[in-house]
Design an enzyme around this catalytic site. Structure first.
Site, PDB file in Angstrom:
ATOM      1  N   ARG A  11      10.975  -2.187  12.477  1.00 30.41           N
ATOM      2  CA  ARG A  11       9.605  -1.929  12.935  1.00 30.41           C
ATOM      3  C   ARG A  11       9.185  -3.019  13.911  1.00 30.41           C
ATOM      4  NH1 ARG A  11       4.811  -0.331   8.738  1.00 30.41           N
ATOM      5  NH2 ARG A  11       3.565  -1.610  10.141  1.00 30.41           N
ATOM      6  N   LYS A  65       0.830  -1.212   0.000  1.00 30.26           N
ATOM      7  CA  LYS A  65       0.000   0.000   0.000  1.00 30.26           C
ATOM      8  C   LYS A  65       0.866   1.264   0.000  1.00 30.26           C
ATOM      9  CE  LYS A  65      -2.310  -1.132   3.826  1.00 30.26           C
ATOM     10  NZ  LYS A  65      -1.959  -2.506   4.214  1.00 30.26           N
ATOM     11  N   ARG A 105     -10.176   0.140   7.997  1.00 26.84           N
ATOM     12  CA  ARG A 105      -9.781  -1.238   8.293  1.00 26.84           C
ATOM     13  C   ARG A 105     -10.933  -2.045   8.884  1.00 26.84           C
ATOM     14  NH1 ARG A 105      -3.984  -0.085   8.580  1.00 26.84           N
ATOM     15  NH2 ARG A 105      -2.810  -2.016   8.759  1.00 26.84           N
ATOM     16  N   ARG A 149      -1.553 -10.015  13.080  1.00 27.56           N
ATOM     17  CA  ARG A 149      -2.070  -8.983  12.171  1.00 27.56           C
ATOM     18  C   ARG A 149      -2.810  -9.614  11.000  1.00 27.56           C
ATOM     19  NH1 ARG A 149       3.420  -6.329  11.170  1.00 27.56           N
ATOM     20  NH2 ARG A 149       2.408  -4.950   9.670  1.00 27.56           N
ATOM     21  N   ARG A 154      11.233  -6.617   5.861  1.00 25.07           N
ATOM     22  CA  ARG A 154      11.078  -5.219   6.257  1.00 25.07           C
ATOM     23  C   ARG A 154      11.476  -5.039   7.725  1.00 25.07           C
ATOM     24  NH1 ARG A 154       5.293  -2.322   5.596  1.00 25.07           N
ATOM     25  NH2 ARG A 154       4.828  -3.336   7.558  1.00 25.07           N
TER      26      ARG A 154
HETATM   27  P1  ATP Z   1       1.409  -1.897   4.853  1.00 26.79           P
HETATM   28  O1  ATP Z   1       2.612  -2.734   5.031  1.00 26.79           O
HETATM   29  O2  ATP Z   1       0.592  -2.359   3.666  1.00 26.79           O
HETATM   30  O3  ATP Z   1       1.717  -0.447   4.764  1.00 26.79           O
HETATM   31  P2  ATP Z   1       0.699  -2.470   7.632  1.00 26.79           P
HETATM   32  O4  ATP Z   1      -0.504  -3.221   8.104  1.00 26.79           O
HETATM   33  O5  ATP Z   1       1.999  -3.128   7.778  1.00 26.79           O
HETATM   34  O6  ATP Z   1       0.445  -2.060   6.135  1.00 26.79           O
HETATM   35  P3  ATP Z   1       0.218   0.166   8.821  1.00 26.79           P
HETATM   36  O7  ATP Z   1      -0.884   0.503   7.905  1.00 26.79           O
HETATM   37  O8  ATP Z   1       1.404   1.024   8.852  1.00 26.79           O
HETATM   38  O9  ATP Z   1       0.867  -1.233   8.554  1.00 26.79           O
HETATM   39  O10 ATP Z   1      -0.424   0.052  10.301  1.00 26.79           O
HETATM   40  C1  ATP Z   1       0.319  -0.348  11.427  1.00 26.79           C
HETATM   41  C2  ATP Z   1      -0.598  -0.587  12.618  1.00 26.79           C
HETATM   42  O11 ATP Z   1      -1.275   0.639  12.977  1.00 26.79           O
HETATM   43  C3  ATP Z   1      -1.732  -1.588  12.404  1.00 26.79           C
HETATM   44  O12 ATP Z   1      -1.305  -2.929  12.583  1.00 26.79           O
HETATM   45  C4  ATP Z   1      -2.764  -1.122  13.455  1.00 26.79           C
HETATM   46  O13 ATP Z   1      -2.431  -1.579  14.752  1.00 26.79           O
HETATM   47  C5  ATP Z   1      -2.622   0.382  13.453  1.00 26.79           C
HETATM   48  N1  ATP Z   1      -3.572   1.003  12.502  1.00 26.79           N
HETATM   49  C6  ATP Z   1      -3.259   1.631  11.329  1.00 26.79           C
HETATM   50  N2  ATP Z   1      -4.370   2.043  10.695  1.00 26.79           N
HETATM   51  C7  ATP Z   1      -5.426   1.663  11.481  1.00 26.79           C
HETATM   52  C8  ATP Z   1      -6.842   1.774  11.372  1.00 26.79           C
HETATM   53  N3  ATP Z   1      -7.426   2.347  10.301  1.00 26.79           N
HETATM   54  N4  ATP Z   1      -7.611   1.274  12.362  1.00 26.79           N
HETATM   55  C9  ATP Z   1      -7.058   0.687  13.422  1.00 26.79           C
HETATM   56  N5  ATP Z   1      -5.739   0.540  13.604  1.00 26.79           N
HETATM   57  C10 ATP Z   1      -4.911   1.015  12.641  1.00 26.79           C
HETATM   58 MG    MG Z   2       2.138   1.242   5.279  1.00 29.52          MG
END
Ligand code: ATP
Ligand code: MG
Length: 191
Positions: free
Chosen positions: A134, A14, A89, A145, A128
């Site tokens: 991270r 994303k 989400r 997750r 990553r």
């Molecule tokens: P990507 O790798 O595709 O960017 P990701 O799931 O690794 O996605 P982020 O989108 O950066 O990571 O989100 C990290 C964390 O932040 C999530 O696991 C969640 O705990 C929290 N978070 C982010 N967006 C939301 C949301 N819309 N609602 C609830 N929690 C969220």
């Molecule tokens: Mg991201």
């Protein structure tokens, strides 16, 4: 205005594709993950709450997340549109987003689903984690997750299909091909 929801499991690309879409269409990028990580880095109260939840692989409560998003939207000036990355989400978040946009006389233009198989997601996220450190990119948290994604986030595909906004993209393969598919999908919704 062009309002794009970029959607997919953790590690689906994303953030990477958002950067390209932002450049092509001059959009504002709202990444809720980045917003939360900035709060954590700043050591704010919100950051402390968020860190515990994120490190446990769970979602920030809807009400809190929606108010954070609303504040980000309100802060925009002269925007040509927004790419929403990591939001919504949950179904409740999707409903809240629709209300917020409708109240501004707008709507989501397209929801772009990046589909990537779970074994590939795990490989990408572990890599990553090694590179970025991270805290949520470790095997145990990634598994949690993915469960949260499958249970709470994945139903949004149907929700956006019903809303006529869903676009499927194969998220496996060359970055350029994926981006070209995304652009074609956006153009198809622009009509
Ligand atoms: P990507 O790798 O595709 O960017 P990701 O799931 O690794 O996605 P982020 O989108 O950066 O990571 O989100 C990290 C964390 O932040 C999530 O696991 C969640 O705990 C929290 N978070 C982010 N967006 C939301 C949301 N819309 N609602 C609830 N929690 C969220
Ligand atoms: Mg991201």
């Amino acid at each position: 205005m062009l309002n794009i929801v970029i959607f997919g499991a953790p590690g689906s690309g994303k953030g990477t594709q958002s950067e390209r879409i932002v450049e092509k269409y001059s959009l504002n990028h709202i990444s809720t993950g980045d917003v939360l990580r900035a709060e954590i880095a700043a050591g704010s109260e919100l950051g402390k709450t968020a860190k515990e939840i994120i490190d446990n692989g769970q979602l920030i409560p809807d009400e809190l997340m929606v108010s954070i998003l609303a504040a980000k939207l309100d802060a925009l000036e002269n925007s040509k549109g927004v790419i929403f990355d990591g939001f919504p989400r949950t179904i409740a978040q999707a409903e809240a987003l629709k209300k917020m946009l409708n109240a501004r006389g707008e709507d989501v233009t397209a929801m772009i689903e990046l589909d990537v198989p779970e074994d590939e997601l795990m490989t990408r996220l572990l890599l990553r984690g090694q590179a970025s450190g991270r805290a949520d990119d470790n095997e145990e948290t990634i598994k949690k997750r993915l469960v949260v994604y499958n249970e709470q986030t994945s139903p949004l595909k149907e929700w956006y299909k019903n809303d006529g906004k869903h676009c499927y993209i194969n998220g496996l393969g060359e970055l350029d091909r994926i981006f070209a598919d995304i652009v074609a999908a956006i153009e198809s919704k622009l009509g």
